[in-house]
Design a protein around this motif. Structure first.
Motif, short mmCIF file in Angstrom:
data_model
loop_
_atom_site.label_atom_id
_atom_site.label_comp_id
_atom_site.label_asym_id
_atom_site.label_seq_id
_atom_site.Cartn_x
_atom_site.Cartn_y
_atom_site.Cartn_z
N GLU A 33 -10.52 89.36 32.89
CA GLU A 33 -11.41 88.50 33.45
C GLU A 33 -11.76 87.25 32.76
O GLU A 33 -12.37 86.94 31.72
N SER A 34 -10.83 86.42 33.21
CA SER A 34 -10.94 84.91 32.48
C SER A 34 -10.55 84.02 33.96
O SER A 34 -9.63 84.11 34.64
N GLU A 35 -10.85 82.70 33.68
CA GLU A 35 -10.46 81.47 34.51
C GLU A 35 -9.11 81.12 34.18
O GLU A 35 -8.39 80.36 34.88
N ARG A 36 -8.80 81.55 32.89
CA ARG A 36 -7.22 81.05 32.49
C ARG A 36 -6.33 81.92 33.51
O ARG A 36 -6.39 82.82 33.78
N LYS A 37 -5.24 81.23 33.67
CA LYS A 37 -4.20 81.70 34.59
C LYS A 37 -3.31 82.58 33.35
O LYS A 37 -3.02 82.33 32.45
N VAL A 38 -3.18 83.81 34.07
CA VAL A 38 -2.42 84.94 33.39
C VAL A 38 -1.02 84.81 33.77
O VAL A 38 -0.62 85.03 35.04
N MET A 39 0.07 85.00 33.01
CA MET A 39 1.31 85.21 33.17
C MET A 39 1.80 86.56 32.78
O MET A 39 1.27 87.04 31.60
N ARG A 40 2.76 87.14 33.82
CA ARG A 40 3.27 88.62 33.06
C ARG A 40 4.47 88.56 32.51
O ARG A 40 4.82 89.56 31.63
N THR A 41 5.30 87.61 33.00
CA THR A 41 6.75 87.46 32.23
C THR A 41 6.94 86.13 31.85
O THR A 41 6.41 85.19 32.15
N PHE A 42 8.38 85.96 31.20
CA PHE A 42 8.95 84.63 30.88
C PHE A 42 9.34 83.96 32.06
O PHE A 42 9.34 82.72 32.09
N GLU A 43 9.63 84.80 33.08
CA GLU A 43 9.81 84.10 34.43
C GLU A 43 8.65 83.20 34.85
O GLU A 43 8.88 82.10 35.58
N ASP A 44 7.42 83.82 34.94
CA ASP A 44 6.55 83.17 35.12
C ASP A 44 6.23 81.91 34.45
O ASP A 44 5.77 80.64 35.02
N VAL A 45 6.45 81.85 33.15
CA VAL A 45 6.46 80.61 32.06
C VAL A 45 7.47 79.69 32.63
O VAL A 45 7.26 78.42 32.59
N ASP A 46 8.65 80.14 32.91
CA ASP A 46 9.61 79.19 33.48
C ASP A 46 9.32 78.53 34.70
O ASP A 46 9.64 77.43 34.89
N THR A 47 8.69 79.28 35.79
CA THR A 47 8.09 78.73 36.82
C THR A 47 6.97 77.47 36.47
O THR A 47 6.87 76.51 37.05
N LEU A 48 6.29 77.81 35.40
CA LEU A 48 5.32 76.69 35.28
C LEU A 48 6.05 75.67 34.47
O LEU A 48 5.51 74.50 34.86
N LEU A 49 6.92 75.73 33.78
CA LEU A 49 7.79 74.52 33.00
C LEU A 49 8.27 73.62 34.36
O LEU A 49 8.42 72.53 34.27
N ARG A 50 9.05 74.61 35.41
CA ARG A 50 9.55 73.89 36.62
C ARG A 50 8.70 72.85 37.33
O ARG A 50 8.67 71.94 38.00
N ASN A 51 7.47 73.72 37.67
CA ASN A 51 6.38 73.01 38.48
C ASN A 51 5.52 71.94 37.77
O ASN A 51 5.09 71.09 38.34
N HIS A 52 5.29 72.15 36.54
CA HIS A 52 4.30 71.12 36.20
C HIS A 52 4.86 70.48 34.67
O HIS A 52 4.00 69.41 34.56
N PHE A 53 5.90 71.01 34.23
CA PHE A 53 6.37 70.23 33.04
C PHE A 53 7.65 69.92 33.25
O PHE A 53 8.59 70.44 32.32
N PRO A 54 8.42 69.14 34.13
CA PRO A 54 9.73 69.28 34.57
C PRO A 54 10.64 68.49 33.42
O PRO A 54 9.89 67.69 32.71
N LEU A 55 11.78 69.06 33.28
CA LEU A 55 12.63 68.73 32.10
C LEU A 55 13.27 67.37 32.30
O LEU A 55 13.45 66.83 33.45
#
Length: 233
Positions: free
Chosen positions: A211-233
């Motif tokens: 229970e938190s307002e913070r976004k939860v990620m379950r896998t490194f694939e989720d982190v990669d999606t974050l990188l691609r969508n919000h922090f493009p290389l």
């Protein structure tokens, strides 16, 4: 833009159960013999025993007393640098003998390789010693993953729940804090990193959604999606 990924190990790249059900019992079982056989001739062991004595108040000549302190610290999961260093030496013995292999989640191993190939600089920050960090990735079930990493940090940088620790890491890296993405399963560590200006991602591998307002990620694939969508290389 994110240029550096700083990752925790336990509960993030690797299962908590591996640490608590394999590594800790191994060190508890073999620690006494390891210390008794090495404390006179091994300078690295003697250096860590000196640190245990200084912290605990037990005489450095009282080997029985120092072993008892170390065993208590193992039971308490104390983040003492000297204990972590001795455990790292013991685990090196276990890895080299083939007593166990380092657990790394399949998705973590895959994306660590991918991110490294993309040109991201990868670092580890864990309460385990640098030696222990290199061992879990060097002798992992996925093979030797150490070529993926540019460096390692342990509690010599400070406690993981203190913002100053992350200031120290960023200063050593020589980068702006907002270019670093820190991965951890512990929200308090993320809050400390954020206080130092780092970006963060919360990985919760098992159990119910917290229970938190913070976004939860379950896998490194989720982190990669974050990188691609919000922090493009």
């Amino acid at each position: 833009m994110i240029r550096v990924i700083l990752t925790d190990i336990e509960g993030t790249t690797s299962s908590i159960s591996f640490v608590h059900e394999v590594l800790f019992p191994y060190s508890a079982e073999h620690l006494e013999v390891f210390v008794r056989e090495g404390h006179e001739d091994n300078l690295d062991i003697r250096e860590q025993l000196d640190a245990v004595a200084a912290t605990s108040g037990v005489s450095v000549k009282d080997i029985d007393g120092l072993i008892a302190v170390l065993q208590r610290w193992i039971r308490e999961d104390r983040k003492e640098t000297a204990l972590k260093a001795l455990q790292g030496m013991l685990w090196e013995q276990g890895y080299e003998r083939g007593d166990f292999r380092g657990h790394v989640y399949d998705d973590a191993a895959r994306y660590l390789k991918l991110w490294s190939e993309r040109g991201l600089r990868l670092y580890v920050y864990s309460s385990g010693s640098v030696k222990a960090q290199k061992l879990i990735f060097g002798f992992s079930e996925a093979g030797d993953l150490t070529p993926c990493f540019s460096g390692y940090f342990d509690t010599r940088m400070g406690a993981k729940r203190e913002p100053d620790s992350y200031h120290n890491i960023v200063a050593e890296l020589g980068v702006a804090p907002e270019t670093v993405l820190f991965l951890s399963d512990v929200e308090a560590e993320l809050e400390a990193a954020e206080a130092a200006g780092l970006r963060t991602a919360w990985l919760v591998r098992d159990g119910s959604h917290p229970e938190s307002e913070r976004k939860v990620m379950r896998t490194f694939e989720d982190v990669d999606t974050l990188l691609r969508n919000h922090f493009p290389l």
